[in-house]
Design an enzyme around this catalytic site. Structure first.
Site, PDB file in Angstrom:
ATOM      1  CB  SER A   1      -0.845   0.008   1.282  1.00  0.00           C
ATOM      2  OG  SER A   1      -1.414   1.287   1.508  1.00  0.00           O
TER       3      SER A   1
ATOM      4  CE1 TYR B   1      -4.217  -2.274   4.920  1.00  0.00           C
ATOM      5  CE2 TYR B   1      -3.450   0.000   4.719  1.00  0.00           C
ATOM      6  CZ  TYR B   1      -3.881  -1.178   4.136  1.00  0.00           C
ATOM      7  OH  TYR B   1      -3.981  -1.264   2.765  1.00  0.00           O
TER       8      TYR B   1
HETATM    9  C1  BGC Z   1      -6.198   1.705   2.486  1.00  0.00           C
HETATM   10  C2  BGC Z   1      -7.397   2.569   2.247  1.00  0.00           C
HETATM   11  C3  BGC Z   1      -6.993   4.037   2.018  1.00  0.00           C
HETATM   12  C4  BGC Z   1      -5.931   4.101   0.947  1.00  0.00           C
HETATM   13  C5  BGC Z   1      -5.419   5.524   0.699  1.00  0.00           C
HETATM   14  C6  BGC Z   1      -5.213   1.904   1.371  1.00  0.00           C
HETATM   15  O1  BGC Z   1      -4.078   1.128   1.611  1.00  0.00           O
HETATM   16  O2  BGC Z   1      -6.593   0.344   2.531  1.00  0.00           O
HETATM   17  O3  BGC Z   1      -8.259   2.465   3.359  1.00  0.00           O
HETATM   18  O4  BGC Z   1      -8.099   4.790   1.608  1.00  0.00           O
HETATM   19  O5  BGC Z   1      -4.858   3.273   1.299  1.00  0.00           O
HETATM   20  O6  BGC Z   1      -5.057   6.201   1.885  1.00  0.00           O
END
Ligand code: BGC
Length: 255
Positions: free
Chosen positions: A143, A156
């Site tokens: 991410s 996360y």
């Molecule tokens: C998350 C989302 C978030 C996006 C941008 C992703 O990794 O799961 O919840 O909106 O990143 O910030």
């Protein structure tokens, strides 16, 4: 047909980004093992879509946060297809809870599904790839938050930060075997993980305004990058993350 005859495992493969990856790899000719934990009917429908594309797919129910279930996933893949060329560590969840009140159970679940599964998925994939010879590709779906703080989503973020170092370190360690380890870092993608935002018009507007490209990604826009990284064109890429985020990381904090 960049991936003709290759065998890929996609964790969390029956929804969201995972489902788009399954279909894109299949379009490129790969046979696919679709890992899933819920919604067998969605897996069956996806298996059929892969077959319609002319490839083979099997769904395997495995909770990848448990090493024994990951082992079973690999055993089934090898039994069915004889080899594993591409491992996509995609399964992931988030709790969107403040560091002030995230529980131990929430913390452990996020870390186990996102990071532990990727660690042992990488280990098992590398063991199989070394055994069969010829190298392989391991692609970690991380991410923008592997590097970029998201207040209210700390567990996360640290799981994704861990995947960042998994990608870099395993990439270096496995390079002599020609096993390439690459991260794909999406921004906001229109998938079930973001339903809360997508169903809240004000929040969605705020998010879209924060994204230089002005909109969330479609899962297919992440899957196409994964397919590229699994193919011949990416033969010199390892130990790094490629971001596909519409520019969001350069603008504002995570939303
Ligand atoms: C998350 C989302 C978030 C996006 C941008 C992703 O990794 O799961 O919840 O909106 O990143 O910030």
């Amino acid at each position: 047909m960049n991936l003709k005859g290759k065998v890929a495992i996609v964790t969390g493969g029956n929804s969201g980004i995972g489902m788009a990856i399954v279909l894109e790899l299949a379009k490129q000719g790969a046979n696919i093992v679709i890992d899933y934990v819920a919604h067998p009917e969605a897996t069956e429908a996806l298996e059929k879509q892969v077959r319609d594309l002319g490839d083979c797919a099997i769904g395997v129910k495995a909770d990848v946060s448990q090493v024994s279930e990951l082992q079973n996933l690999f055993a089934t893949a090898v039994q069915e297809f004889g080899r594993v060329d591409i491992m996509v560590n995609n399964a992931g969840i988030e709790t969107r809870t403040s560091i002030l009140d995230t529980t131990e159970a929430q913390y452990e679940k996020v870390l186990a599904i996102n990071l532990k599964s990727a660690f042992f998925g990488t280990q098992l994939a590398a063991q199989q790839m070394i055994k069969q010879g010829g190298g392989g590709r391991i692609i970690n779906i991380t991410s923008v938050h592997e590097d970029w703080p998201m207040p209210g989503n700390t567990a996360y973020c640290l799981s994704k930060g861990g995947m960042r170092m998994l990608t870099r370190t395993a990439g270096v360690e496995l390079a002599p075997h020609n096993i390439l380890v690459v991260g794909v870092g999406p921004g906001a993608v229109a998938t079930p993980i973001n339903l809360g935002t997508m169903n809240d018009p004000a929040l969605l507007q705020k998010l879209n305004n924060a994204i230089p490209l002005g909109r969330m990604a479609r899962p297919e826009e992440i899957a196409s990058l994964v397919a590229f990284l699994a193919g011949d064109g990416a033969s010199y890429m390892t130990a790094t993350t490629i971001f596909a985020d519409g520019g969001i990381m350069q603008s504002s904090p995570g939303l």
